[in-house]
Design an enzyme around this catalytic site. Structure first.
Site, mmCIF file in Angstrom:
data_model
loop_
_atom_site.group_PDB
_atom_site.id
_atom_site.type_symbol
_atom_site.label_atom_id
_atom_site.label_comp_id
_atom_site.label_asym_id
_atom_site.label_seq_id
_atom_site.Cartn_x
_atom_site.Cartn_y
_atom_site.Cartn_z
ATOM 1 N N GLY A 41 -26.813 -31.537 21.453
ATOM 2 C CA GLY A 41 -28.011 -31.786 21.987
ATOM 3 C C GLY A 41 -29.038 -30.442 21.457
ATOM 4 N N LYS B 146 -28.810 -46.997 0.768
ATOM 5 C CA LYS B 146 -27.367 -46.697 0.464
ATOM 6 C C LYS B 146 -27.311 -45.860 -0.797
ATOM 7 C CE LYS B 146 -26.004 -47.827 3.435
ATOM 8 N NZ LYS B 146 -26.449 -48.303 4.124
ATOM 9 N N GLU C 217 -28.523 -42.223 -0.102
ATOM 10 C CA GLU C 217 -27.651 -41.755 0.929
ATOM 11 C C GLU C 217 -26.606 -40.951 0.381
ATOM 12 O OE1 GLU C 217 -27.107 -43.155 5.255
ATOM 13 O OE2 GLU C 217 -27.093 -44.846 3.777
ATOM 14 N N LYS D 159 -23.404 -39.489 11.366
ATOM 15 C CA LYS D 159 -23.577 -40.824 11.557
ATOM 16 C C LYS D 159 -24.190 -41.020 12.639
ATOM 17 C CE LYS D 159 -21.258 -44.728 11.128
ATOM 18 N NZ LYS D 159 -22.022 -45.500 10.138
#
Ligand code: M6R
Length: 607
Positions: free
Chosen positions: A100, A484, A487, A602
């Site tokens: 965080g 896709k 990335e 992710k």
């Protein structure tokens, strides 16, 4: 993004922590470290690079009685060994890992510096270690409780103190923490993957809670010292799902798994007798469903593309006005909540900060919000008013593939349910359900073209920019194909409506900028073919994903990959597979790190 793992128990800790970190690698990170409690002090070992680089400097034989580990994805301070977690206080007795962002760390740091604390890193996290040091008088849980009262921002933290061997203290505010329970040993982690090889018994911590963990048990309390009792849940994911098996990469494994994962998402949810869908978790009566006048799907990245596809379907079949919104934009737009609108937040991880904050904003305004998530017990799944788990199983590769098709399954079943409550006939509903049941077979046919697509990637590995073009329900599929490719291969790619190219993108066409067209045999086929010809006329190379036996397209395109003929609305399930495979093989051609592409995480738990 960053990952946390902690262990206290009767086994040597360092090996367990390293294994936990290995299982968090998929989240994306740039450095990693562990802190292990030993009889002579806390031992911190941290390093930029991969877990294997960290492993190389950790003693081979596992050691220590408790410990914490972390994978860092840099936010405050560069990618250096010093900035890697865990961070310690001045005495070296207190160690902290943190996910965080501490927004007021500069003010806190100034105060701590004035008191004589010496900092070793540029991170926001280090202030936590020094704050605990400042406050600690013998009770670590109490010191952490006092510390978090000073923190502004989001955090999941785990703290250990040399004077308290066998104790870990965690606190959560906006960043997940999960406890893993086993015999005489406990785990704490930011996601279950880190501990799935040791235990499936988990306890989810909520925001505003503190957890004290020893090998024999745990106590949860809130920031105001109120004790909280929380049930232990069983995670139903299998350990094997976290292994690559015979595949070279998780991404390839997950692409091929789709024929099973879509089936899991449908199980028990298609009622053949009534020709409708059944989604138990919606927590809405039929008359509440009938009152829905608008559906808004809120998500990010791939999940947003799934939402866009579904918006076409909902309007076409259920005749409900529907749209998809980027969560990051919606949140700050002061959205107008319409009466009788139903919101879906869609998220594979269930932890995406943009989506979570949009959900909270929508709920604050009184909207009805349902979730479509993969990770059971994730924050979004718990904070929504109801929803659907997509059951695609753990998705480890950073590039989302099987979650996309499983999200579609959930949204398609919802559409069938709504359509059948409105105008769709029994026959049409039966036909739709039948087509859904045929997904594994038709997806298998699309997957059988893997070798052809591999060759295609070899042929086009020279290109540095691609256009992905589709129409109607396949336009968002083109956007997903472009996402896709960029990335994981780092090749520039954009998805457009094929109709839009003449309004600008056609200026990009030349011999080295190929266009990849999606050409289903639907009512827009002729129009797409015209767009293909426009590109060819400008010396652009054309790759077509078209239907088996389409001779006309085969003649125009430089290369063609065929997919089976299916009905109009089912095409997204078969069109996406060649695009996922193309991105995969292009990345392999270019020697990219397929499962952990650069700069990506992710689960994106910061704004
Ligand atoms: O976990 P979520 O579905 O909320 O994640 C949303 C995006 O961050 C995610 O889809 C991202 O775009 C993927 N890397 C795409 O492959």
């Amino acid at each position: 993004m960053c990952g946390i793992v902690g262990y206290c128990g009767n086994k040597p800790a360092s090996g367990i922590l390293l294994e936990g970190l290995r299982r968090l690698e998929y989240r994306g990170y740039d450095s990693a470290g562990i802190c292990v409690g030993t009889d002579t002090g806390l031992k911190v070992i941290k390093k930029t690079g991969k877990i294997r680089d960290l492993k190389a400097i950790v003693p081979e034989e596992s050691f220590g009685h408790n410990g914490i580990g972390h994978t860092r994805w840099a936010t405050h301070g560069g990618v250096t060994d010093e900035n890697a977690h865990p961070h310690t206080d001045c005495s070296g007795k207190i160690s902290v890992v943190h996910n965080g962002i501490i927004e007021n760390y500069n003010q806190l740091k100034d105060k701590l510096l004035a008191k004589g604390h010496v900092f070793k890193s540029e991170t926001d996290t280090e202030v936590i270690a020094h704050l605990v040091e400042d406050i600690y008088t013998g009770n670590l849980t109490q010191a952490v409780r006092e510390t978090v009262k000073h923190l502004k921002g989001t955090y999941g933290i785990v703290v250990m103190h040399y004077d308290n061997p066998n104790l870990l203290v965690g606190a959560r505010n906006g960043s997940p923490l999960i406890l893993g329970v086993s015999d005489n040993e406990m785990f704490v982690a930011s996601d279950v993957n880190a501990m799935i090889s040791y235990t499936k018994q988990v306890v989810y911590l909520e925001d505003g809670e503190i957890i004290s963990i020893t090998p024999d048990g745990f106590e949860i309390s809130d920031f105001h010292e109120k004790n909280i009792s929380r049930p232990i849940n069983e995670v139903d994911w299998e350990f094997e799902s976290f292994e690559k098996g015979n595949f070279e990469h998780f991404m390839l494994k997950e692409i091929f798994e789709q024929k099973e994962s879509v089936m899991r998402g449908m199980a028990g949810r298609l009622n053949i007798n009534l020709a409708t869908g059944h989604l138990g978790g919606l927590n809405m009566t039929n008359s509440e469903l009938l009152n829905i006048e608008r559906v808004i799907i809120v998500a990010a990245g791939t999940s947003f593309h799934a939402g866009l596809v579904a918006s076409y379907l909902l309007e076409s079949l259920a005749r409900i006005p529907a749209s998809a919104e980027l969560a990051s934009e919606l949140r700050y737009r002061n959205p107008i909540i319409q009466k009788n609108a139903l919101y879906f937040v869609v998220s594979q991880s269930g932890e995406t900060a943009d989506t979570l904050f949009a959900l909270r904003e929508l709920k604050r305004k009184g909207a009805k919000v349902l979730g479509i998530c993969n990770v059971v017990g994730s924050t979004i799944a718990r904070e929504t008013d109801g929803g659907v788990y997509i059951h695609s199983g753990p998705e480890i590769a950073v590039a989302s593939t099987k979650a996309f098709t499983s999200q579609l399954v959930a949204l398609y079943i919802f559409t069938l349910l709504m359509a059948r409550m409105k105008d769709m006939s029994f026959e049409a509903g039966s036909e739709f359900a039948k087509q859904m049941f045929s997904l594994p077979d038709i997806m298998d046919k699309a997957l059988s073209k893997a070798d052809e697509i591999k060759k295609l990637a070899k042929k086009y590995n020279f290109a540095r920019s691609f256009l992905f073009l589709g129409r109607g329900i396949n336009y968002p599929v083109a956007m997903e194909g472009a996402l896709k490719l960029k990335e994981i291969s780092y090749i520039h790619a954009e998805g457009f409506s094929a109709a839009e190219i003449k309004h600008g993108p056609i200026a990009l066409i030349n011999e080295v900028t190929p266009s990849l067209f999606l050409v289903p045999d639907d009512r827009l086929r002729e129009k797409v073919i015209s767009n293909m010809k426009e590109v060819k006329a400008r010396k652009g190379k054309v790759i077509a994903i078209a239907v088996e036996g389409d001779k006309e397209v085969a003649q125009i395109a430089d290369d063609i990959i065929t997919v089976p003929h299916v009905s109009e609305f089912i095409y997204p399930f078969v069109m996406i597979i060649p695009l996922q495979l193309f991105a995969y093989y292009m990345a392999i051609e270019l020697g990219r790190d397929v499962d952990q592409p650069r700069n990506l995480a992710k689960s994106v738990t910061v704004e």
